[in-house]
Scaffold this active site. Structure first.
Site, mmCIF file in Angstrom:
data_model
loop_
_atom_site.group_PDB
_atom_site.id
_atom_site.type_symbol
_atom_site.label_atom_id
_atom_site.label_comp_id
_atom_site.label_asym_id
_atom_site.label_seq_id
_atom_site.Cartn_x
_atom_site.Cartn_y
_atom_site.Cartn_z
ATOM 1 N N LEU A 52 0.813 -1.219 0.000
ATOM 2 C CA LEU A 52 0.000 0.000 0.000
ATOM 3 C C LEU A 52 0.845 1.266 0.000
ATOM 4 O O LEU A 52 0.325 2.350 -0.259
ATOM 5 C CB LEU A 52 -0.907 0.031 1.242
ATOM 6 C CG LEU A 52 -1.670 -1.246 1.592
ATOM 7 C CD1 LEU A 52 -2.506 -1.015 2.856
ATOM 8 C CD2 LEU A 52 -2.560 -1.695 0.447
ATOM 9 N N TYR A 102 2.688 11.661 -10.958
ATOM 10 C CA TYR A 102 2.190 10.660 -10.014
ATOM 11 C C TYR A 102 1.615 9.457 -10.747
ATOM 12 O O TYR A 102 1.959 8.313 -10.457
ATOM 13 C CB TYR A 102 1.136 11.295 -9.105
ATOM 14 C CG TYR A 102 0.383 10.294 -8.270
ATOM 15 C CD1 TYR A 102 1.032 9.505 -7.324
ATOM 16 C CD2 TYR A 102 -1.000 10.134 -8.423
ATOM 17 C CE1 TYR A 102 0.340 8.587 -6.558
ATOM 18 C CE2 TYR A 102 -1.706 9.220 -7.659
ATOM 19 C CZ TYR A 102 -1.035 8.438 -6.730
ATOM 20 O OH TYR A 102 -1.723 7.525 -5.985
ATOM 21 N N LYS A 106 2.903 5.425 -10.829
ATOM 22 C CA LYS A 106 2.048 4.305 -10.444
ATOM 23 C C LYS A 106 1.925 3.296 -11.587
ATOM 24 O O LYS A 106 1.909 2.070 -11.361
ATOM 25 C CB LYS A 106 0.667 4.817 -10.035
ATOM 26 C CG LYS A 106 0.603 5.352 -8.615
ATOM 27 C CD LYS A 106 0.799 4.232 -7.593
ATOM 28 C CE LYS A 106 0.514 4.674 -6.181
ATOM 29 N NZ LYS A 106 0.683 3.580 -5.199
ATOM 30 N N ASN A 131 -10.575 8.196 -4.773
ATOM 31 C CA ASN A 131 -11.470 8.858 -3.829
ATOM 32 C C ASN A 131 -11.891 7.954 -2.668
ATOM 33 O O ASN A 131 -13.074 7.782 -2.380
ATOM 34 C CB ASN A 131 -12.719 9.374 -4.556
ATOM 35 C CG ASN A 131 -12.389 10.376 -5.642
ATOM 36 O OD1 ASN A 131 -11.571 11.263 -5.454
ATOM 37 N ND2 ASN A 131 -13.011 10.217 -6.806
ATOM 38 N N HIS A 277 -42.354 12.045 39.548
ATOM 39 C CA HIS A 277 -42.216 11.854 40.987
ATOM 40 C C HIS A 277 -43.317 10.914 41.480
ATOM 41 O O HIS A 277 -44.346 10.735 40.818
ATOM 42 C CB HIS A 277 -42.297 13.197 41.706
ATOM 43 C CG HIS A 277 -41.273 14.190 41.253
ATOM 44 N ND1 HIS A 277 -39.926 13.900 41.169
ATOM 45 C CD2 HIS A 277 -41.412 15.491 40.837
ATOM 46 C CE1 HIS A 277 -39.263 14.958 40.744
ATOM 47 N NE2 HIS A 277 -40.144 15.939 40.518
ATOM 48 N N PRO A 278 -43.143 10.295 42.639
ATOM 49 C CA PRO A 278 -44.174 9.402 43.176
ATOM 50 C C PRO A 278 -45.553 10.072 43.217
ATOM 51 O O PRO A 278 -45.691 11.222 43.647
ATOM 52 C CB PRO A 278 -43.671 9.087 44.588
ATOM 53 C CG PRO A 278 -42.183 9.190 44.476
ATOM 54 C CD PRO A 278 -41.954 10.327 43.527
ATOM 55 N N GLY A 279 -46.560 9.338 42.718
ATOM 56 C CA GLY A 279 -47.925 9.846 42.718
ATOM 57 C C GLY A 279 -48.281 10.725 41.543
ATOM 58 O O GLY A 279 -49.457 11.050 41.333
#
Length: 367
Positions: A52, A102, A106, A131, A277-279
């Site tokens: 690579l 380049y 290659k 890409n 909350h409770p209740g």
């Protein structure tokens, strides 16, 4: 297997090494710091080589020859001298078709790899990549996607000459999976292609990434579970620094408890949670079309339902130890009461985003 990866500290190399290690392969890494002797030692042990390494951007054009052509020659000549016919992947570039230094380096490296195959009968696999994007890709270097992700995340302007320019993209995970596949399933040697390629435009990529930026403010998430948007979202998030891993969401608190909206989707509703909350009783309304799923996380809850047409009633108790989902049904009034002695915590999903102008929520007392 013993796998040699050249360019192991590069974008693709870093990702591939992780994928290989997950498959329990022994990875022999070659990078700029690796001596020639150590590289030859690794090549002697190799069952497979992923070549690579390369130079794709430099101010000194001679480095294209050194990093792409000559280093490839070194890898190939070393294998030949070792009397090895090790299978080899070479990552070339679509730039071989362009008239630039380049691309020419290659293309010349491709020919060296092909010569290696003809001399040793080794299987070679050449990928002309273009890409490639994903996590750990260096922004402002050779991927406009990485640049867009980094800049937008960090409130830096991006530049687009023509938003309608078509572009084909490869996601790093798909590249790595294709490479891993060569180890697991015999393929015909020669030039290869990555099976999954995303075709889009530069402008669309920018728009998608900008939508990620706004998510933390409007809480609306894009369709990030599949395909290109999934890949772009992963890439975008990868540039987040630890100091920004967390963010705040609106919190509404009154005498009943707390209510928070966490996430909204484009077409599959929203997620939130509330406490009581409770209740305390929450709800006491019905919907014509909206539906909800409640999951009691902590505490004890009493759900009551009444059909607004027939008057039929239903009641059930749920506690946090059961992981039981309770659904609200269109046309049924419903409420939820904390019938325990501790705070009630409930996770809630609704199938649509709450619209204050058309809430589809109508108050109605229950028995």
């Amino acid at each position: 297997m013993n796998i040699v990866v050249t360019g192991s500290d590069g974008f693709i190399g870093k990702n591939l090494c992780i994928f290989l290690q997950e498959k329990h392969h022994k990875v022999l890494k070659i990078n700029r710091k690796t001596s020639k002797n150590k590289s030859i030692e690794y090549l002697m042990q190799a069952d497979f080589v992923f070549h690579l390494a390369g130079i794709n951007r430099t101010l000194d054009l001679s480095e294209f020859n050194t990093g792409n052509l000559e280093f490839t020659r070194f890898i190939v000549d070393s294998l030949i001298k070792l009397d090895r016919s090790t299978p080899l992947v070479f990552t070339s570039s679509s730039q071989v078709e362009a008239n630039n230094d380049y691309g020419e380096s290659k293309l010349a490296a491709e020919k060296i790899v092909q010569t290696y195959s003809s001399k040793t009968s080794a299987d070679i696999y050449i990928y002309r990549l273009k890409n490639v994007f994903g996590k750990w890709c260096k922004p402002n270097y050779n991927s406009f996607v990485a640049t867009f992700c980094y800049n937008i995340l960090n409130n830096i302007d991006i530049s687009i000459n023509n938003p309608k320019t078509p572009i084909s993209l490869l996601y790093i995970d798909d590249v790595c999976k294709a490479f891993i596949g060569l180890l697991e399933e015999k393929k015909k040697p020669g030039f290869q292609e990555i099976p999954l390629e995303f075709n889009t435009t530069v402008g669309d990529v920018a728009d998608i990434i900008y939508s990620f930026k706004s998510n933390r403010n409007n809480l609306i998430i894009e369709r990030v579970g599949a395909n290109l948007i999934r890949a772009l979202y992963s890439c975008y998030l990868s540039y987040t620094t630890p100091s920004s891993f967390n963010y705040s969401i609106p919190r509404y608190e009154d005498e009943r408890g707390v209510f928070c909206e966490m996430l909204k989707t484009k077409d599959s509703g929203q997620f939130s949670f509330f406490t009581a909350h409770p209740g305390i009783t929450r709800g006491g309304h019905y919907h014509h079309s909206k539906s909800e799923k409640f999951l009691v996380i902590k505490g004890h809850a009493n759900f009551k339902f009444e059909n607004i047409n027939t008057g039929e009633r239903h009641e059930l108790k749920v506690d946090g130890s059961k992981s039981e989902v309770v659904e609200t049904i269109p046309g049924w009034t419903h409420d939820i009461t904390n019938c325990g002695n501790e705070e009630l915590i409930v996770m809630l999903w609704a199938n649509e985003i709450f619209d204050r102008e058309q809430p589809d929520t109508f108050p109605r007392e229950l028995f």
